[in-house]
Each structure stands twice: as structure tokens, then as C-alpha cells.
Design a protein around this motif. Structure first.
Motif, PDB file in Angstrom:
ATOM      1  N   TYR A  47      10.269   3.599   1.599  1.00  0.00           N
ATOM      2  CA  TYR A  47       9.136   4.438   2.011  1.00  0.00           C
ATOM      3  C   TYR A  47       8.009   4.347   0.979  1.00  0.00           C
ATOM      4  O   TYR A  47       6.835   4.209   1.330  1.00  0.00           O
ATOM      5  CB  TYR A  47       9.564   5.895   2.175  1.00  0.00           C
ATOM      6  N   ILE A  48       8.371   4.423  -0.319  1.00  0.00           N
ATOM      7  CA  ILE A  48       7.364   4.363  -1.386  1.00  0.00           C
ATOM      8  C   ILE A  48       6.623   3.026  -1.357  1.00  0.00           C
ATOM      9  O   ILE A  48       5.388   2.974  -1.459  1.00  0.00           O
ATOM     10  CB  ILE A  48       8.027   4.590  -2.760  1.00  0.00           C
TER      11      ILE A  48
ATOM     12  N   ASN B 209      -1.709   2.381   1.617  1.00  0.00           N
ATOM     13  CA  ASN B 209      -2.689   3.321   1.074  1.00  0.00           C
ATOM     14  C   ASN B 209      -3.212   2.951  -0.311  1.00  0.00           C
ATOM     15  O   ASN B 209      -4.041   3.676  -0.869  1.00  0.00           O
ATOM     16  CB  ASN B 209      -2.068   4.717   1.004  1.00  0.00           C
TER      17      ASN B 209
ATOM     18  N   ILE C  88       7.596  12.810  -0.925  1.00  0.00           N
ATOM     19  CA  ILE C  88       8.309  12.014   0.069  1.00  0.00           C
ATOM     20  C   ILE C  88       8.725  12.934   1.213  1.00  0.00           C
ATOM     21  O   ILE C  88       9.330  13.989   0.968  1.00  0.00           O
ATOM     22  CB  ILE C  88       9.544  11.333  -0.553  1.00  0.00           C
TER      23      ILE C  88
ATOM     24  N   LYS D  19       0.668   5.224  -4.746  1.00  0.00           N
ATOM     25  CA  LYS D  19       2.023   5.715  -4.496  1.00  0.00           C
ATOM     26  C   LYS D  19       1.969   7.131  -3.947  1.00  0.00           C
ATOM     27  O   LYS D  19       1.052   7.891  -4.268  1.00  0.00           O
ATOM     28  CB  LYS D  19       2.848   5.668  -5.786  1.00  0.00           C
ATOM     29  N   PRO D  20       2.942   7.526  -3.125  1.00  0.00           N
ATOM     30  CA  PRO D  20       2.919   8.881  -2.546  1.00  0.00           C
ATOM     31  C   PRO D  20       3.237   9.938  -3.597  1.00  0.00           C
ATOM     32  O   PRO D  20       4.056   9.724  -4.496  1.00  0.00           O
ATOM     33  CB  PRO D  20       4.027   8.810  -1.481  1.00  0.00           C
ATOM     34  N   SER D  21       2.584  11.097  -3.495  1.00  0.00           N
ATOM     35  CA  SER D  21       2.875  12.198  -4.412  1.00  0.00           C
ATOM     36  C   SER D  21       4.146  12.933  -4.006  1.00  0.00           C
ATOM     37  O   SER D  21       4.838  13.510  -4.847  1.00  0.00           O
ATOM     38  CB  SER D  21       1.698  13.172  -4.461  1.00  0.00           C
TER      39      SER D  21
ATOM     40  N   LYS E  54       8.661   8.745  -6.866  1.00  0.00           N
ATOM     41  CA  LYS E  54       8.136   7.443  -7.281  1.00  0.00           C
ATOM     42  C   LYS E  54       8.542   7.072  -8.708  1.00  0.00           C
ATOM     43  O   LYS E  54       8.726   5.906  -9.028  1.00  0.00           O
ATOM     44  CB  LYS E  54       6.613   7.418  -7.148  1.00  0.00           C
TER      45      LYS E  54
ATOM     46  N   TYR F 176       4.345   2.894   1.765  1.00  0.00           N
ATOM     47  CA  TYR F 176       3.218   3.812   1.626  1.00  0.00           C
ATOM     48  C   TYR F 176       2.150   3.203   0.708  1.00  0.00           C
ATOM     49  O   TYR F 176       0.949   3.254   1.010  1.00  0.00           O
ATOM     50  CB  TYR F 176       3.702   5.137   1.047  1.00  0.00           C
ATOM     51  N   GLU F 177       2.606   2.630  -0.411  1.00  0.00           N
ATOM     52  CA  GLU F 177       1.651   2.034  -1.345  1.00  0.00           C
ATOM     53  C   GLU F 177       0.930   0.840  -0.725  1.00  0.00           C
ATOM     54  O   GLU F 177      -0.255   0.616  -0.957  1.00  0.00           O
ATOM     55  CB  GLU F 177       2.357   1.624  -2.634  1.00  0.00           C
TER      56      GLU F 177
END
Length: 556
Positions: free
Chosen positions: A109-110, A117, A124, A120-122, A27, A113-114
Motif C-alpha cells: 500500500y505504501i 502521489n 494507513i 509516502k502516506p501519513s 512508513k 500510494y507513493e
């Protein structure tokens, strides 16, 4: 080297002796940069010219497909991990966009995902992972980055495209500028060689108006070449429709707000960028090259309705690291949940190399300008028509355009305090403006600091570059910045005009509610030899119109 299981770097042995390491995209890649693990500190430090220390950053250069981008390497105390971390940080807009474009699988994808959810994802997942390989550059303080997207074949295709762009950039070597007057003459000669004739003073005036402030209004009757001069001037300095650095935008009568210029969210809640946002975004990627946006027939719609946000942003201009910036054009709320659009356009402002010119006709189909608009622009008139044509003046061979660096048009002054080295000229301008403003203040028509400052800038540019004498520059400034705001049917309007004529010509004509023809003729004769000829003649036009119609305005 011992790997921390939580970091995003992959320990592999590169075949190239300059290979430093491979990082998995995460991210931070698309916003700030990367943290360099402790086991890589020594090899990165060996490629940096100075020793790193806390609260000290070292400028480095990153190269991707031979394109150069600025970055910083620094040591920081980590609030998450114990100890000191080494960070490679960057904020260059062009670099961030390139990373998003080339590494789009991870980036998409980031963003998704955000959106789902609210964070941001921790990490990938493996199926979305992409990589960046780091190498030492040929020189100290330089690093080469190889982007490794999910599809190798896609990377190869895009690299070919980048090479074409690079060749085009190499071809765009900027002209050397030693004398501004000579360059303005070349622009005039270029336009003339195209078969279009404008007075050289008009070209110089247009140049001075642009460098004073990157918003100019061209007014006049239809067919006098207002939009054409913008196109030809832009073309002469290297901006044209082919390289998309000149755009002619017809203003629509139904523009009632800023959505066409700034953008809006469509039915799918996706942000659609507007004309100004697109132009500003592109200009921000190439700050060394001038971009021109011509709003044709600007007052077919009410300018205050669709342009007020842009005008307000222009007034926030300030210098940041030798770059002129404004406040951001869009708020976070305008993007809704379109994270990708926000990442791309959220930081867009009016860059120093974007020049906006509006053309206007004043007739029964158009709207008048408010003082807010006129206060913020130089208004250049195109009403003098000479139908004669000199065929001998057109060159047999057309001249080629030059490629000018934006420094040729970039404003040198934003605040009057920056004019200290030219204070003699500035003081002389201010003394004259005080005399004019005393007349206007009696009738509540006076101007304020913005007009004062911009007239000071204009005259300094004109005199310093030997484009106009002091009196010529003042003449243009009065007719373009002060007279357009005077209009009305009350007797005080006639008082203002006569008193202005007197202060410009050192005369003592009177207004007793009606001016005799003999006095009109004497004033007209005086205006022919006045050192403020343009202003005096415009004042006489406005006086005659008042006496004929009981109302007057600057506009013809």
C-alpha cells in the motif's frame, strides 16, 4: 497511560507478562524503525542495561522467529514534536527485507500510494493495517517481535518455513581455523578425493589471489579445468549449487553493456535485477558465508563493455564498522518509478563475501583484455598439461567439505598503510618492484600504486601463512600482475623482456635487435634454476615468440 491520538501504538493488555505494546505498521517501519511513545518509555527502559541519554545509543538485539537482528535505542530531540523522543532504529538489510516480506499488505500500500502521489502516506487505512507486538527478551537488551500480518493463516505458514531455515542455519556451524596452511592442504585433499588433480601450489595460489582481491582471472587452453577448480574450491569451503552460494554463469557473445549483470527496466517499467545484483543481494544477507560467481568464457564478449561498472565499484572498497563495502552498484535513476525494487536493491553493493572469478580462453573467437582489466586482477594460467594420471593418489573415500566462515577468505588489507606490522616484508617487496618498474618506465610500460599494493598484500599473506617463501610469492605476483600487460611488435618489447630477465636473475644478457640461439639456450638453462622460475620461463616464451613472429604477448 494517556495515548497521543496521532501515534501508531495501540494500548492493549497482553496475556504475556513480557508484553510491552503493539504498534501499527507505518512508513517508517520499513526504513528506519519506530518512535516509542512517552507512555512506553518506562517499560522499554526497564529492559535496557544502561541509562539512556541524549546523543547516546544503546545496542540491542531484536528476535523474529528466533532470528537475531541488530538495532539501537536512543533518545533524540524531536523537530516535529516538542520534547525528547525515544527511538528504536535499525538498518539491517535482512531485517528490512523480512519486514517487507511478512507485512507485505501494508508495504505494498505504501509503495503504491507513493507511486500515485509522489509522497509516502501519513496514515494507513484500516483495511491495509498490520501490526508488530513487542516483548521483553529472555536477556536484558533483547526484544522479541511478533509480526501480525493481515492474514493470520499466512503468518503461520511462513513461520513453519522460517523454522526450516533456522534448522539449516544451525547445521551450518563453521570450521575452526587454527592454521591457514593446514586448511589449504585440506581443500587440496578434498579436490583430489573428488578425482580431480591440481598441483597443491595452484590451490594455494588461487586462495592467495582471492584473499588479495575478490576478482581473479583463470586463463588457459580449453579443457584444463578452469571452471571446475572454481566449483570444487567453492564446494570445499561450503558453497555449492544446492545452497545457491556457487553459480556458474556462461558469458554470452552479445553482451555489449552491463544490463545482464546489473539489471534493466522491462516494458512495464519494472526493474529486473541482473546476475551480479542478485548474487550481491543474497550475499549481503549472509555476510558470514562466502559466495562464488564464476563467469565462464568471460572474454567471449568485450569485458570492458559489460564489466567496467563492476570493476570501478571494486576500486571503491573501504572498511566500514569492520565490514568491507563498496559504493552502490545502481543509481536511483535506474529504477525509474519501481519503488519496491529500489527499496530492495537500491543499497546493493559488492559485499566482502562475494568472489567473482572469470575463466578465459585466448583464441580467434575471443577478445583480448585491456590493461584496465588486467590491472585489477590476478591472472592465473592453466597451460601446463600432464596427461599422466596417478590412480593411487585418489582417495577411496571422498572427503566431506567443511563450512568456512568468510573470515577465511576476507581481505585483511585494503591500503598499504595497514601493513605496518609487516613492514619488513612490504619494504622488501617494494624494493624489488622499484627495480622492475625502472625498466618498464623507460618504455612507458610501468605500473602504479594499485599493482604495488596488491603484490605487497599477496606476498604478506603468502609468507605470514607459510604458503610460499618470499621468492615464490614474488614469482607468482610478477607472472600474474606484471607480465600479462606486456605485448607488442616494437623492438622496445624485446628490450623490456631481456632487461626483466636480467633483473630477476642477476644476469647481463644483451639484445642487439636479434638474439642468437646460443644466448637463448643459455637463458633457458638459467631459467630452469632461477628463484623466479615461473616468471623467467614466461619471459623466455615471450622472447621466443617475438623472434619467431615479430610480435609477442603473455597469452598462449
Amino acid at each position: 497511560m494517556e495515548k497521543n491520538k496521532q501515534d501508531s501504538w495501540i494500548d492493549i493488555n497482553g496475556s504475556n507478562e513480557n508484553f510491552l505494546g503493539r504498534k501499527t505498521v507505518d512508513k517508517s517501519t520499513f526504513k528506519y524503525g519506530t518512535t516509542i511513545p512517552a507512555r512506553y518509555h518506562k517499560v522499554f527502559q526497564s529492559n535496557i542495561s544502561d541509562k539512556l541519554a541524549l546523543v547516546k545509543s544503546i545496542n540491542v538485539k531484536l528476535f523474529i522467529n528466533q532470528k537475531e537482528f541488530p538495532a539501537l535505542v536512543s533518545l533524540r530531540k524531536s523537530e516535529v514534536k516538542a520534547g525528547i523522543t525515544m527511538q528504536l532504529r535499525y538498518s539491517n538489510k535482512a531485517l528490512l527485507e523480512l519486514l517487507k516480506e511478512k507485512l507485505e499488505v501494508s508495504y505494498d500500500y505504501i509503495v503504491q500510494y507513493e507511486k500515485e502521489n509522489d509522497k509516502k502516506p501519513s496514515t494507513i487505512p484500516a483495511e491495509y493495517q498490520e501490526y508488530i507486538d513487542f516483548y521483553k527478551g529472555d536477556k536484558i537488551d533483547t526484544f522479541i517481535l511478533e509480526l501480525i500480518p493481515k492474514s493470520k493463516s499466512k503468518l503461520e505458514d511462513e513461520e513453519l518455513e522460517d523454522e526450516v531455515i533456522l534448522e539449516d542455519d544451525l547445521d551450518n556451524e563453521f570450521a575452526t581455523i587454527n592454521n591457514i596452511n593446514a586448511e589449504v592442504t585440506y581443500i587440496y585433499d578434498y579436490i583430489t578425493s573428488k578425482g580431480f588433480y591440481y598441483e597443491k601450489d595452484l590451490i594455494a595460489n588461487f586462495y592467495l589471489s582471492l584473499i588479495t582481491k575478490p576478482f581473479v582471472i583463470l586463463s588457459g587452453i580449453s579443457g584444463t579445468g578452469k571452471s571446475k577448480i572454481v566449483e570444487l574450491f567453492a564446494e570445499a569451503v561450503g558453497a555449492n549449487t544446492n545452497n545457491e552460494r556457487f553459480k556458474l554463469i556462461p558469458v554470452r557473445p552479445d553482451w555489449s553493456d552491463a544490463t545482464d549483470l546489473l539489471g534493466y527496466r522491462n516494458i512495464e517499467n519494472k526493474f529486473v535485477p541482473g546476475i551480479i545484483i542478485d548474487a550481491a543481494y543474497e550475499a549481503m544477507q549472509h555476510l558470514d558465508k562466502p559466495y562464488f560467481l564464476c563467469l565462464d568464457e568471460m572474454n567471449l564478449a568485450r569485458v570492458e563493455y559489460y564489466f567496467s561498472d563492476i570493476l570501478s565499484s571494486m576500486e571503491t572498497r573501504k572498511i566500514n564498522d569492520d565490514e568491507i563495502i563498496t559504493q552502490k552498484l545502481l543509481s536511483r535513476a535506474q529504477f525509474g518509478k519501481d519503488e519496491r525494487a529500489y527499496d530492495k536493491y537500491g543499497d546493493v553493493y559488492i559485499p566482502q563475501n562475494l568472489y567473482i572469478i572469470g575463466t578465459v580462453n585466448m583464441d580467434e573467437t575471443t577478445f583480448p583484455f585491456s590493461k584496465k582489466v588486467l590491472d585489477r586482477a590476478n591472472t592465473i594460467e592453466f597451460n601446463t598439461v600432464d596427461l599422466k594420471y596417478n590412480f593411487e593418489q585418489v582417495y577411496l573415500d571422498e572427503l566431506s567439505p567443511k563450512k568456512y566462515h568468510n573470515d577465511f577468505l576476507k581481505s585483511q588489507y585494503l591500503k598499504i598503510s595497514e601493513c605496518k606490522d609487516e613492514k619488513e616484508i612490504a619494504t622488501k617487496v617494494i624494493d624489488k618492484l622499484i627495480l622492475i618498474n625502472k625498466i618498464l618506465e623507460k618504455y612507458q610500460q610501468h605500473f602504479a600504486y594499485r599493482v604495488r599494493d596488491e603484490i605487497v598484500f599477496y606476498v604478506i599473506y603468502a609468507v605470514k601463512n607459510q604458503l610460499f617463501s618470499f621468492d615464490q610469492a614474488m614469482d607468482y605476483s610478477i607472472v600474474q600482475k606484471i607480465l600479462p600487460k606486456i605485448s607488442g611488435s616494437g623492438g622496445e618489447v624485446l628490450d623490456i623482456l631481456v632487461e626483466l630477465f636480467n633483473v630477476l636473475n642477476n644476469t647481463k644478457y644483451k639484445n642487439d635487435g636479434y638474439i642468437e640461439d646460443e644466448q637463448i639456450r643459455a637463458m633457458e638453462k638459467e631459467s630452469e634454476t632461477s628463484k623466479y622460475k615461473l616468471s623467467s620461463q614466461k619471459i623466455m616464451y615471450m622472447i621466443r615468440r617475438f623472434l619467431r613472429d615479430g610480435f609477442t604477448t603473455f597469452w598462449q
